[in-house]
Design an enzyme around this catalytic site. Structure first.
Site, PDB file in Angstrom:
ATOM      1  N   ASN A 283      41.434  11.976 -40.609  1.00 55.74           N
ATOM      2  CA  ASN A 283      42.444  12.174 -39.573  1.00 55.74           C
ATOM      3  C   ASN A 283      43.862  12.237 -40.160  1.00 55.74           C
ATOM      4  O   ASN A 283      44.776  11.571 -39.705  1.00 55.74           O
ATOM      5  CB  ASN A 283      42.336  11.061 -38.528  1.00 55.74           C
ATOM      6  CG  ASN A 283      42.881  11.457 -37.179  1.00 55.74           C
ATOM      7  OD1 ASN A 283      43.884  10.933 -36.738  1.00 55.74           O
ATOM      8  ND2 ASN A 283      42.215  12.387 -36.513  1.00 55.74           N
ATOM      9  N   SER A 331      44.118   7.928 -35.104  1.00 52.96           N
ATOM     10  CA  SER A 331      44.935   7.749 -36.299  1.00 52.96           C
ATOM     11  C   SER A 331      46.031   8.810 -36.353  1.00 52.96           C
ATOM     12  O   SER A 331      46.456   9.328 -35.319  1.00 52.96           O
ATOM     13  CB  SER A 331      44.040   7.777 -37.546  1.00 52.96           C
ATOM     14  OG  SER A 331      44.650   7.070 -38.607  1.00 52.96           O
ATOM     15  N   HIS A 333      46.521  12.060 -37.271  1.00 52.03           N
ATOM     16  CA  HIS A 333      46.404  13.388 -36.680  1.00 52.03           C
ATOM     17  C   HIS A 333      46.378  13.295 -35.156  1.00 52.03           C
ATOM     18  O   HIS A 333      46.948  14.153 -34.463  1.00 52.03           O
ATOM     19  CB  HIS A 333      45.135  14.070 -37.200  1.00 52.03           C
ATOM     20  CG  HIS A 333      45.090  15.533 -36.976  1.00 52.03           C
ATOM     21  ND1 HIS A 333      44.242  16.125 -36.070  1.00 52.03           N
ATOM     22  CD2 HIS A 333      45.784  16.554 -37.550  1.00 52.03           C
ATOM     23  CE1 HIS A 333      44.402  17.435 -36.097  1.00 52.03           C
ATOM     24  NE2 HIS A 333      45.327  17.731 -36.978  1.00 52.03           N
ATOM     25  N   CYS A 334      45.748  12.261 -34.641  1.00 47.86           N
ATOM     26  CA  CYS A 334      45.616  12.103 -33.194  1.00 47.86           C
ATOM     27  C   CYS A 334      46.961  11.919 -32.487  1.00 47.86           C
ATOM     28  O   CYS A 334      47.111  12.312 -31.332  1.00 47.86           O
ATOM     29  CB  CYS A 334      44.729  10.911 -32.870  1.00 47.86           C
ATOM     30  SG  CYS A 334      43.029  11.029 -33.465  1.00 47.86           S
ATOM     31  N   ILE A 335      47.928  11.293 -33.141  1.00 47.01           N
ATOM     32  CA  ILE A 335      49.209  11.003 -32.469  1.00 47.01           C
ATOM     33  C   ILE A 335      50.262  12.065 -32.728  1.00 47.01           C
ATOM     34  O   ILE A 335      51.407  11.906 -32.288  1.00 47.01           O
ATOM     35  CB  ILE A 335      49.764   9.621 -32.880  1.00 47.01           C
ATOM     36  CG1 ILE A 335      50.080   9.572 -34.379  1.00 47.01           C
ATOM     37  CG2 ILE A 335      48.822   8.508 -32.461  1.00 47.01           C
ATOM     38  CD1 ILE A 335      50.922   8.372 -34.784  1.00 47.01           C
TER      39      ILE A 335
END
Length: 355
Positions: A283, A331, A333-335
């Site tokens: 991520n 993590s 990449h998600c935010i």
């Protein structure tokens, strides 16, 4: 054939979008730790790109002051008032395509990963930002079907990678068949080939197996992927099947991939829940000439950084401690959501790469 294209994440960027965590979100119980992570992340990103931040209106000045006090370069930081349920900008942020008329922000429906969590405010963020001129050199287009940015990967050259367990899940678009979804993906993103990954999952993941936790497309026809070498682990068999399927994939030109396995993070338990968390090194965030990699204070962290360095030669590789982020199941990449070059400012020569 489509006349628009979704750029690869390693293509030039103007900015990275963040949605700020706040006390009226699931982060409340570890808010101080998460805010400190966001502040550190902003300062790192600013060395490579601007940062667009959606933040509750009542916190605008507080966030601005905190960033200023820590020496963040405010000239590269753009704050906009937006209400939000949570902070997963990858999934509620816009996906930007290049068209003959210029850049277009695709605003898909976001339904909280299959109506698992509140999402009404997050679903409005892209349009709110657009209405405040956060993306001055782009238009916006709404789509009436559900799609999250973390569920797809593209090389910008005609190939898209995704998971069947997410995109074909009836909690997203129950009225659409696989053929319907394929046709829509090809039309909106300008891809010719879709590789459907049918295996792979992480315990504690609420997304129905987003691709950005399992396998990531990288430059030079490379895929880095989450691998498990512990035969006693519950993930072992499924991730071995995933690895075997990745070996069969080719890109739109028919070329097989160079595959680089990422180390297995092992068992990471939630501080409050005591349940297993979906810790993964896949991520990571790609920004201009740099890759920010989530690390978890584990012995495998250094090995993960080395693998990412192999996939991104010439890039600066940074490990970002993400133990607080993974408590909520995501993590780096998600935010985050990358905003391509030319969306905030006109590209000097005025040319856009459509193919």
């Amino acid at each position: 054939m489509s006349n628009q294209r979704l750029p690869a994440e390693w293509e030039p960027q103007d900015a990275v979008l963040l949605t700020w965590p706040h006390k009226n979100s699931p982060w409340d119980w570890i808010l101080d730790d998460v805010v400190e992570l966001y502040e550190a992340l902003v300062t790192v990103i600013c060395d490579y790109a601007d940062v667009i931040i959606a933040v509750p209106e009542e916190q605008l000045e507080e966030v601005r002051k905190r960033l200023e006090d820590m020496g963040a370069p405010l000239e590269y930081i753009h704050l906009y008032p937006c209400m939000s349920n949570d902070s997963w900008a990858r999934d509620h942020g816009p996906l930007t395509v290049i068209t003959p008329e210029g850049f277009k922000l695709l605003d898909f429906k976001f339904n909280g990963w299959g109506n698992k969590f509140p999402h009404d405010l997050d679903d409005q963020i892209s349009r709110q930002l657009f209405s405040q001129n956060a993306f001055p050199c782009a238009q916006i287009e709404s789509h009436d079907w559900v799609l999250e940015g973390g569920s797809i990967e593209t090389d910008g050259e005609g190939t898209l990678l995704t998971t069947s367990s997410c995109l074909l899940n009836k909690n997203r678009n129950p009225e659409l068949t696989k053929q319907d979804i394929e046709a829509r993906l090809k039309s909106v993103f300008g891809v010719q080939k879709i590789n459907w990954l049918d295996h792979g999952y992480l315990a504690g993941d609420d997304t129905d197996s987003h691709i950005d936790t399992l396998a990531r497309l990288c430059p030079n026809n490379t895929i880095v992927y989450t691998a498990c070498d512990d035969e006693s682990d519950e993930h072992y068999a499924e991730l071995k099947k995933m690895e075997a399927q990745l070996k069969t994939f080719t890109n739109a030109a028919g070329q097989p991939y160079r595959l680089l396995p990422l180390p297995w993070a092992g068992v990471v338990l939630g501080e409050e829940s005591g349940e297993r968390l979906p810790s993964t090194y896949a991520n990571f965030l790609i920004i201009n000439e740099a890759v920010l990699v989530p690390i978890y204070n584990l012995p495998m962290d250094e090995d993960a950084l080395e693998v990412i360095a192999q996939a991104f030669p010439g890039y600066e590789i940074f490990g970002i401690p993400c133990s607080a982020l993974i408590e909520q199941g995501g993590s780096l990449h998600c935010i985050t959501m990358q905003i391509p070059e030319g969306v905030l400012w006109q590209i000097p020569d005025g040319t856009l790469e459509l193919v």
